[in-house]
Design a protein around this motif. Structure first.
Motif, PDB file in Angstrom:
ATOM      1  N   UNK A 341     -24.106  -1.335 -68.549  1.00  0.00           N
ATOM      2  CA  UNK A 341     -23.841  -1.362 -67.111  1.00  0.00           C
ATOM      3  C   UNK A 341     -24.725  -0.333 -66.408  1.00  0.00           C
ATOM      4  N   UNK A 342     -25.273  -0.705 -65.276  1.00  0.00           N
ATOM      5  CA  UNK A 342     -26.231   0.146 -64.572  1.00  0.00           C
ATOM      6  C   UNK A 342     -25.595   0.824 -63.366  1.00  0.00           C
ATOM      7  N   UNK A 343     -26.220   1.922 -62.938  1.00  0.00           N
ATOM      8  CA  UNK A 343     -25.787   2.566 -61.695  1.00  0.00           C
ATOM      9  C   UNK A 343     -26.981   2.804 -60.770  1.00  0.00           C
ATOM     10  N   UNK A 344     -27.976   3.579 -61.206  1.00  0.00           N
ATOM     11  CA  UNK A 344     -29.109   3.882 -60.330  1.00  0.00           C
ATOM     12  C   UNK A 344     -30.348   3.090 -60.744  1.00  0.00           C
ATOM     13  N   UNK A 345     -31.347   3.079 -59.869  1.00  0.00           N
ATOM     14  CA  UNK A 345     -32.526   2.237 -60.078  1.00  0.00           C
ATOM     15  C   UNK A 345     -33.536   2.838 -61.034  1.00  0.00           C
ATOM     16  N   UNK A 346     -33.373   4.085 -61.443  1.00  0.00           N
ATOM     17  CA  UNK A 346     -34.217   4.665 -62.488  1.00  0.00           C
ATOM     18  C   UNK A 346     -33.424   4.634 -63.780  1.00  0.00           C
ATOM     19  N   UNK A 475     -43.622  -4.065 -51.549  1.00  0.00           N
ATOM     20  CA  UNK A 475     -42.800  -4.156 -52.761  1.00  0.00           C
ATOM     21  C   UNK A 475     -41.319  -4.284 -52.439  1.00  0.00           C
ATOM     22  N   UNK A 476     -40.933  -4.077 -51.196  1.00  0.00           N
ATOM     23  CA  UNK A 476     -39.523  -4.089 -50.829  1.00  0.00           C
ATOM     24  C   UNK A 476     -38.868  -5.435 -51.117  1.00  0.00           C
ATOM     25  N   UNK A 477     -37.621  -5.384 -51.584  1.00  0.00           N
ATOM     26  CA  UNK A 477     -36.879  -6.622 -51.818  1.00  0.00           C
ATOM     27  C   UNK A 477     -36.544  -7.327 -50.507  1.00  0.00           C
ATOM     28  N   UNK A 478     -35.966  -6.579 -49.568  1.00  0.00           N
ATOM     29  CA  UNK A 478     -35.489  -7.209 -48.343  1.00  0.00           C
ATOM     30  C   UNK A 478     -35.696  -6.376 -47.109  1.00  0.00           C
ATOM     31  N   UNK A 479     -36.826  -5.667 -47.018  1.00  0.00           N
ATOM     32  CA  UNK A 479     -37.187  -4.876 -45.837  1.00  0.00           C
ATOM     33  C   UNK A 479     -36.111  -3.840 -45.485  1.00  0.00           C
ATOM     34  N   UNK A 480     -35.565  -3.213 -46.497  1.00  0.00           N
ATOM     35  CA  UNK A 480     -34.612  -2.119 -46.312  1.00  0.00           C
ATOM     36  C   UNK A 480     -35.310  -0.927 -45.688  1.00  0.00           C
ATOM     37  N   UNK A 481     -34.594  -0.207 -44.806  1.00  0.00           N
ATOM     38  CA  UNK A 481     -35.171   0.964 -44.144  1.00  0.00           C
ATOM     39  C   UNK A 481     -34.121   2.055 -44.020  1.00  0.00           C
ATOM     40  N   UNK A 482     -34.467   3.253 -44.487  1.00  0.00           N
ATOM     41  CA  UNK A 482     -33.592   4.414 -44.374  1.00  0.00           C
ATOM     42  C   UNK A 482     -34.487   5.635 -44.144  1.00  0.00           C
ATOM     43  N   UNK A 483     -34.510   6.193 -42.937  1.00  0.00           N
ATOM     44  CA  UNK A 483     -35.407   7.314 -42.635  1.00  0.00           C
ATOM     45  C   UNK A 483     -35.223   8.510 -43.562  1.00  0.00           C
ATOM     46  N   UNK A 484     -34.000   8.749 -44.021  1.00  0.00           N
ATOM     47  CA  UNK A 484     -33.767   9.871 -44.937  1.00  0.00           C
ATOM     48  C   UNK A 484     -34.500   9.663 -46.249  1.00  0.00           C
ATOM     49  N   UNK A 485     -34.468   8.437 -46.762  1.00  0.00           N
ATOM     50  CA  UNK A 485     -35.184   8.155 -48.009  1.00  0.00           C
ATOM     51  C   UNK A 485     -36.696   8.195 -47.799  1.00  0.00           C
ATOM     52  N   UNK A 486     -37.147   7.757 -46.640  1.00  0.00           N
ATOM     53  CA  UNK A 486     -38.586   7.877 -46.339  1.00  0.00           C
ATOM     54  C   UNK A 486     -39.019   9.337 -46.412  1.00  0.00           C
ATOM     55  N   UNK A 487     -38.192  10.212 -45.847  1.00  0.00           N
ATOM     56  CA  UNK A 487     -38.520  11.639 -45.828  1.00  0.00           C
ATOM     57  C   UNK A 487     -38.502  12.230 -47.234  1.00  0.00           C
ATOM     58  N   UNK A 488     -37.487  11.873 -48.028  1.00  0.00           N
ATOM     59  CA  UNK A 488     -37.402  12.394 -49.391  1.00  0.00           C
ATOM     60  C   UNK A 488     -38.552  11.885 -50.257  1.00  0.00           C
ATOM     61  N   UNK A 489     -38.930  10.638 -50.041  1.00  0.00           N
ATOM     62  CA  UNK A 489     -40.052  10.098 -50.807  1.00  0.00           C
ATOM     63  C   UNK A 489     -41.322  10.900 -50.545  1.00  0.00           C
ATOM     64  N   UNK A 490     -41.583  11.191 -49.285  1.00  0.00           N
ATOM     65  CA  UNK A 490     -42.770  11.966 -48.945  1.00  0.00           C
ATOM     66  C   UNK A 490     -42.655  13.395 -49.470  1.00  0.00           C
ATOM     67  N   UNK A 491     -41.467  13.947 -49.420  1.00  0.00           N
ATOM     68  CA  UNK A 491     -41.269  15.329 -49.874  1.00  0.00           C
ATOM     69  C   UNK A 491     -41.542  15.478 -51.359  1.00  0.00           C
ATOM     70  N   UNK A 492     -41.072  14.527 -52.181  1.00  0.00           N
ATOM     71  CA  UNK A 492     -41.287  14.656 -53.627  1.00  0.00           C
ATOM     72  C   UNK A 492     -42.764  14.531 -53.977  1.00  0.00           C
ATOM     73  N   UNK A 493     -43.546  13.847 -53.139  1.00  0.00           N
ATOM     74  CA  UNK A 493     -44.976  13.722 -53.389  1.00  0.00           C
ATOM     75  C   UNK A 493     -45.708  15.042 -53.188  1.00  0.00           C
ATOM     76  N   UNK A 509     -31.954   9.126 -55.376  1.00  0.00           N
ATOM     77  CA  UNK A 509     -31.154   8.161 -56.122  1.00  0.00           C
ATOM     78  C   UNK A 509     -29.713   8.106 -55.627  1.00  0.00           C
ATOM     79  N   UNK A 510     -29.135   9.281 -55.343  1.00  0.00           N
ATOM     80  CA  UNK A 510     -27.733   9.310 -54.913  1.00  0.00           C
ATOM     81  C   UNK A 510     -27.574   8.643 -53.544  1.00  0.00           C
ATOM     82  N   UNK A 511     -28.436   8.971 -52.605  1.00  0.00           N
ATOM     83  CA  UNK A 511     -28.339   8.371 -51.264  1.00  0.00           C
ATOM     84  C   UNK A 511     -28.551   6.861 -51.355  1.00  0.00           C
ATOM     85  N   UNK A 512     -29.517   6.447 -52.163  1.00  0.00           N
ATOM     86  CA  UNK A 512     -29.757   5.025 -52.376  1.00  0.00           C
ATOM     87  C   UNK A 512     -28.507   4.358 -52.948  1.00  0.00           C
ATOM     88  N   UNK A 513     -27.893   4.989 -53.920  1.00  0.00           N
ATOM     89  CA  UNK A 513     -26.686   4.430 -54.547  1.00  0.00           C
ATOM     90  C   UNK A 513     -25.562   4.290 -53.523  1.00  0.00           C
TER      91      UNK A 513
END
Length: 610
Positions: A341-346, A475-493, A509-513
Motif C-alpha cells: 500500500x502506498x502513501x507518498x509519490x516518492x 508532465x502534470x496529470x491534470x494541471x494541478x496547481x499549488x503555489x506553496x509546492x511551486x515555492x518548495x520545488x524551487x527552494x529545494x533546487x 511530500x506532506x503537503x502534496x499528500x
C-alpha cells in the motif's frame, strides 16, 4: 523521465497479437554468419520514436540505447557519473560549469559529435518550449562553446543541474536543426528511422504493435557488444509473452504479473529477475486548464473542450474518495501480494527522500467516514440512483475514470474502486482505453481521473516537478496547481546541503499528500523472466535489487553473450566503459541520487502532442 521513464507497465488484456518473431539466440554462435539477436518481449509498444514525445518505459529504453547524455548513472547506486564529459567543473558560486567534451564520439551517420550538439540540444528544448525536458535546465541557462570540445553552462542562480544529471538525450544538430523554430506540434511529429544518435545501438525499424529493432553500432565508447541486434516484440497480453518465452521465441519477458512469474519458477532454462518496488500506481485527478495551456504549448486550441467535473476542486470530495479506497485489497487482489500500500509519490526504495506517513495520519479505508465527510460538505441530495449531487454545480458525482489497458493493474483497480465508490454515493464510470488513446484524452482534458503509474529519476527533483503549475500539458496529470509546492520545488533546487534539502522534499511530500491532487495506491514490485540457456551475462543496475533490462544503464546489452559462444564477460564499469572520467568531488553539497532503480517514465509527451 525517465522520468523518467514514467512507468507504463504492462498488463495486456486483449487477445494475443501473434507476430513474426526473429529466431531465438539459442544455437547462435559468434563464429556463425547469422546475426546474434536478443529477443525481448513486452506488452508496451513505443508510441513514438521522437524523443520529445517520450514518456514511458519503451521509449526510454530505446533512448537509453540510441543516445548518450552528458552524465549518466553509476551501476552501484545510480549516483551521477560522467558520460559525454570526463566531468564538469563548477565556478566558486556554482553559476558557471565548464564541461570538457569527449572527442572520440561519432553519430551513427559518421559525423563527429561536438560540444555544439550538446549546446544545440539544450537550447532547442528551451527555445521551442519542449516541456518534457525543460525542468532539467533551470534558471534561464545559456550554453557557450568556446571550442568544439568545451561546453560552458551558465545559470542565473547557483545550480547542480549539469550533474544531477539532466536526463536529456543529446541530439545531432545536423539532423534536428532544420526543425528549430518550428511549431512544437511539428517538432513532435518528426519521426526519424533509422534514428541518428551516438549510443551503442541504433533504432533501425519499428512496426507499431509488432516490434522495434535496434542494431549494434561497433566501436561505441561503451564498447562493442557481442550481440548484433535487439528485437523488442510487442504482445497483446502477458500469457502470449510467456508462451513465447517457453518456446524460446524470446529470451526475456519484461514485467509479468506474479501469477505468471510464479508459474515459471522451476521451469527448466528459465529464471526470474525480481526488481524492488520503485514506482507507484495512482489515481490522478483532472483539475482542468488544458484549454488555456494548449495554445502556448501546441500553438493551437485543443480539438475538444475539457470535461473535468467541478466537484474535484473540492478537497472534501477528494478526501472522501481517499477514505473509500482499500489499498491493502488492491495490493492483495490486483497485484496478488506483490505490492505494498502506498502513501507518498516518492517510493520507499529511495529511503533518504521518501516520507513515511504515520499510520495515524494515513487515509484509512473507512466507508462510514467517507460518507460523513460528504454529508458535512453538503453533498446530501441524491439522484434516483443514489448518486450524490454537487451542491455548487448541480451535477451528479458521476466521474469519468480512465483505465489504461497496458498499465499493470489499472483496469482491475478501477473495477474494485467503482464498487467502493458506490457505497459513498459517487459513481465511477470506468472507461478502458489504450495508452495512445489515454494521451489524447490527457491532452484535451476529457476525463475526470485516470489510473496510471509514476516512476521517476533517482533524484527527487523530477518527481516533484510533475506537481508544479508550470507542468500543465507537460508532465502534470491534470494541471494541478499549488503555489506553496511551486515555492518548495524551487527552494529545494537552490539548497545544496543534502539534509536541508531532504527536509524541503519531505515538506513537499506532506503537503502534496494532504492536498490530494492524486492518490498513491500501491508500490508494485516488478518481475521479469529470462532464459538461462540462450544468453548469459545479465547485469543488475543498481547492483542490489536492480533490473537486468529496462533500466538506467546499457550494461546487460553490452555484456550478454550467447551461452553457446562461451559465456559472458565481467560487468561494465561504473563509467559505462568510458576511458576516463570520475564524478567531480564537490564536497557536502553533492546531491547524490540514492538507491534503487526506478522505472522512470510515464507520461507526458507521449501521444500527447501528436
Amino acid at each position: 523521465m525517465r522520468g523518467m521513464r514514467r512507468a507504463s507497465l504492462a498488463l495486456g488484456v486483449a487477445t494475443a497479437v501473434m507476430i513474426g518473431l526473429a529466431g531465438s539466440a539459442l544455437g547462435q554462435s559468434a563464429a556463425s554468419d547469422e546475426k546474434i539477436t536478443l529477443n525481448v518481449g513486452t506488452t508496451s509498444d513505443m508510441v513514438s520514436s521522437n524523443v520529445f514525445k517520450a514518456c514511458c518505459t519503451s521509449e526510454y529504453e530505446m533512448m537509453l540505447l540510441n543516445y548518450n547524455m552528458l552524465y549518466g548513472f553509476s551501476a552501484k547506486d545510480l549516483s551521477p557519473v560522467p558520460e559525454l564529459t570526463p566531468g564538469c567543473e563548477p565556478s566558486s558560486d556554482y553559476m558557471t560549469w565548464t564541461c570538457p567534451i569527449r572527442d572520440d564520439v561519432k553519430w551513427h551517420d559518421g559525423e563527429q559529435l561536438t560540444a555544439d550538439d550538446i549546446a544545440f540540444t539544450y537550447r532547442f528544448i528551451l527555445d521551442n518550449g519542449l516541456s518534457v525536458f525543460k525542468d532539467y535546465l533551470p534558471y534561464n541557462p545559456t550554453f557557450e562553446t568556446p571550442d568544439d570540445y568545451t561546453l560552458v553552462w551558465k545559470s542565473e542562480e547557483p545550480t547542480l543541474a549539469p550533474t544531477v544529471p539532466p536526463y536529456i538525450p543529446i541530439m545531432p544538430e545536423h539532423v534536428w536543426g532544420k526543425l528549430d523554430g518550428k511549431p512544437a506540434k511539428e517538432i513532435r511529429a518528426f519521426e526519424e528511422i533509422p534514428a541518428v544518435g551516438s549510443g551503442p545501438f541504433q533504432l533501425t525499424e519499428w512496426k507499431p504493435d509488432q516490434f522495434w529493432r535496434m542494431e549494434a553500432v561497433p566501436g561505441n565508447f561503451f564498447g562493442t557488444p557481442a550481440i548484433d541486434e535487439i528485437v523488442f516484440h510487442v504482445y497483446g497480453n502477458d500469457e502470449a509473452m510467456v508462451q513465447a518465452l517457453k518456446s524460446k521465441e524470446i529470451d526475456f519477458a519484461y514485467d509479468l504479473p506474479p501469477t505468471l512469474a510464479n508459474s515459471l519458477r522451476g521451469e527448466e532454462g528459465i529464471a526470474i529477475n525480481e526488481e524492488a518496488a520503485d514506482y507507484h500506481t495512482n489515481l490522478a485527478f483532472n483539475f482542468g486548464g488544458q484549454a488555456k495551456a494548449h495554445p502556448s504549448v501546441y500553438g493551437s486550441p485543443p480539438e475538444t473542450e475539457e470535461t473535468n467535473h467541478p466537484a474535484l476542486h473540492d478537497h472534501a470530495v477528494r478526501l472522501a474518495i481517499a477514505h473509500a479506497i482499500d489499498k491493502q485489497a488492491l495490493a492483495d487482489v490486483v497485484f496478488q501480494g506483490a505490492a505494498q500500500p502506498a502513501d507518498t509519490f516518492i517510493s520507499p526504495d529511495k529511503a533518504f527522500w521518501h516520507l513515511d506517513i504515520p499510520a495515524a495520519d494515513e487515509y484509512d479505508f473507512n466507508i462510514d467516514e467517507a460518507n460523513q465527510i460528504l454529508d458535512d460538505a453538503a453533498y446530501t441530495e441524491r439522484t434516483a440512483d443514489g448518486v450524490r449531487i454537487d451542491p455548487a454545480s448541480g451535477e451528479p458525482l458521476v466521474l469519468d475514470i480512465l483505465a489504461i489497458t497496458n498499465s499493470r493493474g489499472s483496469v482491475k483497480s478501477g473495477e474494485l474502486m467503482a464498487g467502493w465508490m458506490k457505497d459513498i454515493g459517487i459513481q465511477f464510470d470506468v472507461r478502458v482505453v489504450s495508452e495512445s488513446k489515454a494521451y489524447v484524452e490527457w491532452e484535451n482534458g476529457t476525463f475526470d481521473a485516470y489510473i496510471w503509474s509514476w516512476g521517476g529519476d533517482p533524484d527527487p527533483d523530477f518527481n516533484m516537478s510533475v506537481y508544479t503549475t508550470a507542468q500543465c500539458l507537460g508532465w502534470s496529470d491534470g494541471c494541478y496547481s499549488n503555489p506553496t509546492l511551486d515555492q518548495l520545488y524551487d527552494e529545494q533546487r537552490k539548497t545544496f546541503d543534502r539534509d536541508a534539502r531532504q527536509q524541503i522534499v519531505q515538506d513537499f511530500e506532506r503537503i502534496h499528500y494532504e492536498d490530494i491532487p492524486e492518490i498513491a495506491l500501491v508500490y508494485p514490485e516488478l518481475l521479469h523472466a529470462y532464459r538461462t540457456d540462450t544468453f548469459e551475462g545479465y547485469v543488475p543496475t543498481p547492483t542490489n535489487g536492480g533490473a537486468f533490462l529496462f533500466g538506467w544503464r546499457v550494461d546487460s546489452y553490452m555484456n550478454l553473450k550467447p551461452v553457446v559462444a562461451g559465456g559472458a564477460n565481467g560487468p561494465v564499469s561504473d563509467e559505462g566503459g568510458m576511458s576516463t572520467g570520475l564524478l567531480i568531488a564537490i564536497g557536502a553539497i553533492v546531491v547524490i541520487a540514492v538507491a534503487a532503480f526506478v522505472v522512470m517514465g510515464r507520461r507526458r509527451s507521449e501521444e500527447d502532442e501528436a
